[in-house]
Design an enzyme around this catalytic site. Structure first.
Site, PDB file in Angstrom:
ATOM      1  N   LYS A  18       0.808  -1.287  -0.017  1.00  9.13           N
ATOM      2  CA  LYS A  18       0.064   0.092  -0.080  1.00  9.13           C
ATOM      3  C   LYS A  18       0.686   1.194  -0.126  1.00  9.13           C
ATOM      4  CE  LYS A  18      -4.459   1.040   0.284  1.00  9.13           C
ATOM      5  NZ  LYS A  18      -5.791   0.521  -0.009  1.00  9.13           N
ATOM      6  N   ASP A  63      -7.350   4.575  -4.214  1.00  8.60           N
ATOM      7  CA  ASP A  63      -7.825   4.458  -2.924  1.00  8.60           C
ATOM      8  C   ASP A  63      -8.448   5.754  -2.577  1.00  8.60           C
ATOM      9  OD1 ASP A  63      -7.805   2.423  -0.388  1.00  8.60           O
ATOM     10  OD2 ASP A  63      -7.194   4.310   0.514  1.00  8.60           O
TER      11      ASP A  63
HETATM   12  P1  NDP Z   1     -12.941   8.137  -2.089  1.00  8.70           P
HETATM   13  O1  NDP Z   1     -11.785   9.101  -2.023  1.00  8.70           O
HETATM   14  O2  NDP Z   1     -13.494   7.808  -3.526  1.00  8.70           O
HETATM   15  O3  NDP Z   1     -14.272   8.336  -1.221  1.00  8.70           O
HETATM   16  C1  NDP Z   1     -13.796   8.493   0.427  1.00  8.70           C
HETATM   17  C2  NDP Z   1     -15.267   9.204   0.625  1.00  8.70           C
HETATM   18  O4  NDP Z   1     -15.221   8.800   2.341  1.00  8.70           O
HETATM   19  C3  NDP Z   1     -15.561  10.529   0.415  1.00  8.70           C
HETATM   20  O5  NDP Z   1     -16.927  10.863   0.373  1.00  8.70           O
HETATM   21  C4  NDP Z   1     -15.064  10.993   1.716  1.00  8.70           C
HETATM   22  O6  NDP Z   1     -15.523  12.287   1.936  1.00  8.70           O
HETATM   23  C5  NDP Z   1     -15.261  10.201   2.800  1.00  8.70           C
HETATM   24  N1  NDP Z   1     -14.452  10.173   3.909  1.00  8.70           N
HETATM   25  C6  NDP Z   1     -13.143  10.244   3.957  1.00  8.70           C
HETATM   26  N2  NDP Z   1     -12.499  10.368   5.291  1.00  8.70           N
HETATM   27  C7  NDP Z   1     -13.782  10.731   5.994  1.00  8.70           C
HETATM   28  C8  NDP Z   1     -13.858  11.109   7.229  1.00  8.70           C
HETATM   29  N3  NDP Z   1     -12.621  11.156   8.207  1.00  8.70           N
HETATM   30  N4  NDP Z   1     -15.213  11.027   7.861  1.00  8.70           N
HETATM   31  C9  NDP Z   1     -16.207  11.112   6.993  1.00  8.70           C
HETATM   32  N5  NDP Z   1     -15.861  10.720   5.520  1.00  8.70           N
HETATM   33  C10 NDP Z   1     -14.807  10.618   5.174  1.00  8.70           C
HETATM   34  O7  NDP Z   1     -12.331   6.628  -1.637  1.00  8.70           O
HETATM   35  P2  NDP Z   1     -12.739   5.377  -1.995  1.00  8.70           P
HETATM   36  O8  NDP Z   1     -14.170   5.220  -2.096  1.00  8.70           O
HETATM   37  O9  NDP Z   1     -11.897   4.671  -2.938  1.00  8.70           O
HETATM   38  O10 NDP Z   1     -12.264   4.495  -0.331  1.00  8.70           O
HETATM   39  C11 NDP Z   1     -13.251   4.577   0.710  1.00  8.70           C
HETATM   40  C12 NDP Z   1     -12.637   3.341   1.643  1.00  8.70           C
HETATM   41  O11 NDP Z   1     -12.680   2.133   0.989  1.00  8.70           O
HETATM   42  C13 NDP Z   1     -11.399   3.558   2.122  1.00  8.70           C
HETATM   43  O12 NDP Z   1     -11.353   2.930   3.489  1.00  8.70           O
HETATM   44  C14 NDP Z   1     -10.597   2.767   1.301  1.00  8.70           C
HETATM   45  O13 NDP Z   1      -9.280   2.138   1.785  1.00  8.70           O
HETATM   46  C15 NDP Z   1     -11.520   1.427   0.889  1.00  8.70           C
HETATM   47  N6  NDP Z   1     -11.405   0.621  -0.298  1.00  8.70           N
HETATM   48  C16 NDP Z   1     -11.284   1.151  -1.520  1.00  8.70           C
HETATM   49  C17 NDP Z   1     -11.118   0.421  -2.718  1.00  8.70           C
HETATM   50  C18 NDP Z   1     -11.056   0.965  -3.929  1.00  8.70           C
HETATM   51  O14 NDP Z   1     -11.169   0.151  -5.008  1.00  8.70           O
HETATM   52  N7  NDP Z   1     -11.243   2.227  -4.085  1.00  8.70           N
HETATM   53  C19 NDP Z   1     -10.721  -0.882  -2.644  1.00  8.70           C
HETATM   54  C20 NDP Z   1     -10.966  -1.414  -1.161  1.00  8.70           C
HETATM   55  C21 NDP Z   1     -11.086  -0.391  -0.084  1.00  8.70           C
HETATM   56  P3  NDP Z   1     -14.665  13.628   1.582  1.00  8.70           P
HETATM   57  O15 NDP Z   1     -14.661  13.742   0.410  1.00  8.70           O
HETATM   58  O16 NDP Z   1     -15.429  14.937   2.425  1.00  8.70           O
HETATM   59  O17 NDP Z   1     -13.419  13.626   2.269  1.00  8.70           O
END
Ligand code: NDP
Length: 449
Positions: A129, A169
């Site tokens: 990662k 991510d």
């Molecule tokens: P994105 O950046 O596309 O989206 C993240 C979302 O979570 C945004 O809406 C963001 O809001 C919100 N967020 C982030 N931090 C916080 C916080 N502290 N409190 C509230 N909301 C928060 O990321 P992904 O959707 O790609 O990833 C989301 C999760 O899934 C992560 O844990 C990642 O590790 C996991 N994951 C992702 C994969 C992928 O293929 N993308 C694969 C496997 C796991 P804001 O924009 O306001 O920050």
């Protein structure tokens, strides 16, 4: 140390001592070790040959300076990371996170989780990662491009389709992967498609990769429901986040007959009893790169935005945390249980704290961990690598079907392994043990390296 097998305690103590201040990494190691007691009893060789101790120490850790110039001409310095954790099963594989909270402890927790997740998919991929403490929010496309180019100018020497293959991510989507891939191609003078996944369709990407983590999460929950002779039909679901994972989880839930009544971002959450209108969320997040607080105005009707609160006090039968680590702690877990939630499945990585997981277990709520639930993302990345290697591309339907089969297999693997180790129905034990055994056996076979 409560809950750890006596042969594992000194390993955990050593992890804490040698990785000071890395709370998230400690948490993720503890979670896995806490499941391995019955494995150590049955297979003492994993302790005798120090497989577990070796697993807790990354093969390689890279930390580097990322200098770049913003639109005002000011020099900015960020810190970049890549933790190449374990390559017993294949090249290091795992995403890059760009977020101001990124430091070594977060990258290591994510990398450690990734080892077992990737093993669970049954595919030939190791775990790693990376990321940077860079915040793409509010930055122009040109700034993001310059940052990505500087980041890759250092990282490229550590990557390769047979060495280390990053993906997206939090904060890293197709735009960032494009800039990173462009710079890699330029520096190496090679069109090495298999070096990054999450690429666009015209430059080596795979259909379904964008949707894969969210869809895979919902396929997994669908298996949980099927095992209880139930379906999504008529269920109220709450999804946190409104990023890549959340958006495509919502899409698939609606396709399967469930209703997502709330989603969020870091500024607050929206409730829409009629069901979240995904086209509006996509317009806000994928086109405007805006805030979820804009939703009620675009939607009209009774939809409302609640600022600075997390989404877990909205009643639902199924909760899918799809935002970030430790977003569900004791209070949030208690609210979910009190409101009648029956299933919690982690779309994000480690969104539920250990106390929350314990509260769910005590209340009889089915809990499924991210390692298993969100593995569809990396599994589809491996499918993208397969297509790159064979210079082929599959249809959406074919790729989605493969994803669904993979998620069904992971679900089954969790349940059969949990059963085999005396903890029927325990998805945490099943995922940790099944993932661990696959990696540990490969490590034993490869000798002391
Ligand atoms: P994105 O950046 O596309 O989206 C993240 C979302 O979570 C945004 O809406 C963001 O809001 C919100 N967020 C982030 N931090 C916080 C916080 N502290 N409190 C509230 N909301 C928060 O990321 P992904 O959707 O790609 O990833 C989301 C999760 O899934 C992560 O844990 C990642 O590790 C996991 N994951 C992702 C994969 C992928 O293929 N993308 C694969 C496997 C796991 P804001 O924009 O306001 O920050």
């Amino acid at each position: 140390m409560n809950g750890l097998h006596e042969k594992l305690r000194d390993i955990y103590e050593e992890v804490i001592r040698r990785n000071g201040g890395e709370a998230e990494f400690h948490q993720s190691v503890y979670e896995v070790l806490a499941s391995l007691g019955p494995v150590v009893d049955k297979h003492p060789e994993y302790v005798d040959y120090q497989v577990i101790r070796r697993l807790c120490e990354p093969e390689r850790q890279i930390i580097f300076r990322v200098p770049w110039v913003d639109d005002r001409g000011t020099v900015q310095i960020n810190r970049g990371f890549r933790v190449e954790f374990n390559s017993a099963l294949g090249p290091f594989k795992g995403g890059l996170r760009f977020h101001p909270s990124v430091y070594l402890g977060i990258v290591k927790f994510l990398g450690f989780e990734q080892i077992f997740k990737n093993a669970l998919t049954g595919m030939p991929i190791g775990g790693g990662k990376g990321g940077a403490d860079f915040d793409p929010k509010g930055r122009s496309d040109n700034e993001v491009m310059r940052f990505c180019q500087s980041f890759m100018t250092e990282l490229y020497r550590h990557l390769g389709e047979y060495t280390d293959v990053p993906a997206g991510d939090i904060g890293v989507g197709m735009r960032e992967i494009g800039y990173l891939f462009g710079q890699y191609k330029r520096i190496t003078n090679r069109y090495e498609s298999g070096v990054l996944t999450g690429k666009g369709m015209t430059w080596g990407g795979s259909l379904v990769r964008t949707e894969a983590t969210g869809y895979g999460t919902v396929f997994f929950v669908n298996e949980i429901l099927k095992a209880a002779n139930d379906t999504f039909e008529g269920k109220h679901v709450v999804v946190s986040g409104s990023g890549n994972v959340a958006i495509y989880a919502i899409e698939k839930i609606h396709e399967l007959g469930g209703t997502v009544v709330a989603c969020s971002d870091s500024g607050g959450y929206v409730v829409d009893e009629k069901g979240i209108d995904l086209e509006i969320v996509k317009e806000i997040k994928e086109v405007r790169r805006g805030r979820i607080s804009d939703y009620p105005e675009l939607r009209g009707g009774t939809a409302r935005f609640i600022a600075d609160r997390n989404v877990w006090d909205v009643p639902c039968e199924i909760a899918l945390p799809c935002a970030t680590q430790n977003e569900i702690n004791d209070d949030e877990a208690r609210a979910l249980v009190a409101n009648g939630c029956r299933i919690v499945a982690e779309g994000a990585n480690m969104p539920c704290s250990p106390k929350a997981v314990k509260l769910f277990a005590d209340a009889g709520v089915t809990f499924a961990p991210g390692k298993a639930v969100n593995a569809g993302g990396v599994a589809t990345s491996a499918l993208e690598m397969q297509q790159n290697a064979s210079r082929d591309s599959w249809t959406f339907a074919e790729t989605e079907e493969r994803l669904e089969v993979i998620m069904r297999r992971i679900h089954k693997r969790c349940l059969t392994t949990a059963e085999e180790y005396g903890q029927p129905g325990n998805y945490v034990a099943g995922a940790n043990i099944a993932g661990f055994i696959r990696v540990a056996d490969a490590m034993l076979a490869l000798g002391l390296i």
